[in-house]
Design an enzyme around this catalytic site. Structure first.
Site, PDB file in Angstrom:
ATOM      1  N   CYS B 103      -9.763 -10.490  -3.549  1.00 27.48           N
ATOM      2  CA  CYS B 103      -9.152  -9.198  -3.622  1.00 27.48           C
ATOM      3  C   CYS B 103      -9.176  -8.977  -2.071  1.00 27.48           C
ATOM      4  O   CYS B 103     -10.146  -8.247  -1.599  1.00 27.48           O
ATOM      5  CB  CYS B 103      -9.849  -8.053  -4.341  1.00 27.48           C
ATOM      6  SG  CYS B 103      -9.067  -6.456  -4.089  1.00 27.48           S
ATOM      7  N   CYS B 106      -9.293  -4.594  -1.696  1.00 29.10           N
ATOM      8  CA  CYS B 106     -10.297  -3.788  -2.118  1.00 29.10           C
ATOM      9  C   CYS B 106     -11.475  -4.678  -2.694  1.00 29.10           C
ATOM     10  O   CYS B 106     -12.197  -5.635  -2.190  1.00 29.10           O
ATOM     11  CB  CYS B 106     -10.196  -2.588  -2.979  1.00 29.10           C
ATOM     12  SG  CYS B 106      -9.013  -2.876  -4.374  1.00 29.10           S
ATOM     13  N   SER B 107     -11.891  -4.664  -3.858  1.00 30.08           N
ATOM     14  CA  SER B 107     -12.885  -5.474  -4.608  1.00 30.08           C
ATOM     15  C   SER B 107     -12.503  -5.693  -6.006  1.00 30.08           C
ATOM     16  O   SER B 107     -13.348  -5.720  -6.914  1.00 30.08           O
ATOM     17  CB  SER B 107     -14.269  -5.043  -4.391  1.00 30.08           C
ATOM     18  OG  SER B 107     -14.346  -3.601  -5.056  1.00 30.08           O
ATOM     19  N   CYS B 108     -11.270  -5.867  -6.429  1.00 27.88           N
ATOM     20  CA  CYS B 108     -10.852  -6.156  -7.686  1.00 27.88           C
ATOM     21  C   CYS B 108     -11.243  -7.315  -8.168  1.00 27.88           C
ATOM     22  O   CYS B 108     -11.628  -8.384  -7.784  1.00 27.88           O
ATOM     23  CB  CYS B 108      -9.310  -6.037  -7.990  1.00 27.88           C
ATOM     24  SG  CYS B 108      -8.500  -4.630  -7.204  1.00 27.88           S
TER      25      CYS B 108
END
Lengths: 221, 198
Positions: B103, B106-108
């Site tokens: 991702c 962000c940090s999906c």
């Protein structure tokens, strides 16, 4: 959109971290507290709006964004709470100083001013009546957009052509939802790009896919 | 200690404690709910869930088919669902094609099957580089892929979440589903490692 979070393809980061099998979920106790506080804070501002939280992350200054991962979450939660006047500006800072024994005045609790907004359903998936504009196998271009606010169109894909690989369930549009300006549900596509289209003829050969909302795309004639 | 210079950043632990106190004393946050969230992601939602999904797919061809056709539904059959798992797509890694998930924005990450993301996944170097030079990045992480293996990088830019179905290692055909689940790693389910035989 502030590019601080839009890291795809940016340079100067050095080597990647080597994975370790036994990494704890929260390395320190405060990280778990910050994680839970961020999730719960989101729910205090007009309908647990994850896109608004991402938008808050993107608007942090560099020191706050890179203040460790859960530090970033805490700063973004604080920003959302201050913007909706659940907390006064400086309230967290003042309380923290008090906690460490400083003699500081705390600002009074303000009158909350939350966005007048509620999601139409839980989660992000929605129904869209119109048929998808694009079909699997069709060539599309990611528009070269430069929105001022939140978007989920990564910079490194803008202006580049790819092929529709899958049609995903329709979902609310983060670009407006993040600003409490409406859901504007759209079809979502997995679009596949060739690495040389993105990075030039000398790129390592590989394919890259990304989920893009219909309004990010235009047909390639 | 200097009080007001910009360099005087409050320790983040202290800031966290301050925010918790402010919200708790106004009844906006219940610390016992916080404890429950933390405990859930420390103990019951993590890569052990995904490992059960993968082991079942390796031992049950019908399940494998359902998993690849509708990941969310097949994963829910084993009781795994919740935040960050609204729509999970499962892709198979083979000797010909290797998927790796990132991702960049962000940090999906697919929480119901993998839990919260590890530090390397959230690190700017991984987010920035794997979409530009995946073969080099994977090699740095200890995974050298043959030159003729096609790499597909999956950048999770919507609420769709990806889970990799890794190749079953040779010589493990006689192991039980439970034994196989013990071999499957988080890193293999993101696509930065392969599952190794015991």
């Amino acid at each position: 959109m502030n590019r601080i979070a839009d890291l795809g393809g940016t340079e100067g980061w050095g080597r990647v971290k080597t994975p370790t099998a036994d990494e704890p979920v929260f390395a320190q106790e405060w990280e778990g507290r910050a994680f839970a506080l961020a999730l719960l804070s989101m729910g205090r501002v007009s309908g647990r709006n994850l896109d608004a939280f991402r938008h808050a992350l993107e608007r942090l200054g560099r020191p706050e964004y890179f203040d460790t991962y859960y530090g970033r979450w805490l700063h973004a939660a604080e920003l959302m709470l201050v913007e909706s006047a659940i907390l006064a500006p400086g309230a967290v800072e003042a309380r923290a100083r008090k906690l460490r024994g400083e003699d500081v005045d705390e600002p009074p609790v303000p009158e909350p001013n939350k966005p007048d907004y509620a999601p139409t359903a839980a989660g992000s998936l929605r129904t869209v009546e119109d048929a998808p504009r694009f079909a699997v196998g069709e060539r599309v271009r990611a528009k070269d957009l430069e929105p001022k606010g939140h978007t989920r169109l990564p910079h490194y894909l803008r202006g580049h052509c790819g092929t529709i690989e899958m049609i995903q369930p329709a979902a609310l549009l983060p670009d407006t939802h993040a600003h409490f300006l409406g859901e504007n549900a759209q079809h979502v596509y997995t679009v596949r790009f060739d690495s040389r289209e993105l990075w030039g003829a000398d790129a390592q050969p590989f394919a890259l896919s990304s989920e893009l909302y219909e309004s990010y795309l235009e047909p390639v004639s | 200690m200097s009080e007001t210079t910009p360099a005087d950043r409050l320790p983040i632990e202290l800031r966290t404690e301050a925010l918790e106190q402010l919200l708790t004393e106004r009844g906006l946050v219940d610390p016992s709910v916080m404890d429950k969230f933390i405990q859930t992601y420390e103990t019951s939602v993590g890569p052990m869930n995904g490992a059960k999904v993968i082991a079942k797919a390796w031992t049950d061809p019908d399940y494998r088919e359902r998993l690849l056709a509708d990941g969310t539904a097949a994963i829910a059959e084993l009781g795994f669902k919740g935040p960050q798992g609204e729509h999970i797509v499962v892709v198979e890694n083979t000797p010909q094609r290797h998927n790796v998930i990132v991702c960049t924005l962000c940090s999906c990450y697919p929480w119901p099957v993998l839990g919260l993301p590890p530090s390397w996944y959230k690190d700017p170097a991984y987010r920035a580089r794997v979409v530009r030079e995946p073969r080099v990045v994977l090699a740095e992480m200890g995974l050298e892929l043959p030159a003729d293996t096609e790499i597909v990088v999956r950048d999770s830019s919507s609420e769709v979440r990806w889970l990799v179905l890794p190749e079953q290692p040779a010589g493990t055909e006689d192991l039980s589903e439970q034994e196989l689940a013990g071999l499957v790693t988080r890193d293999a389910m993101v696509g930065v490692a392969k599952v190794k035989a015991p």
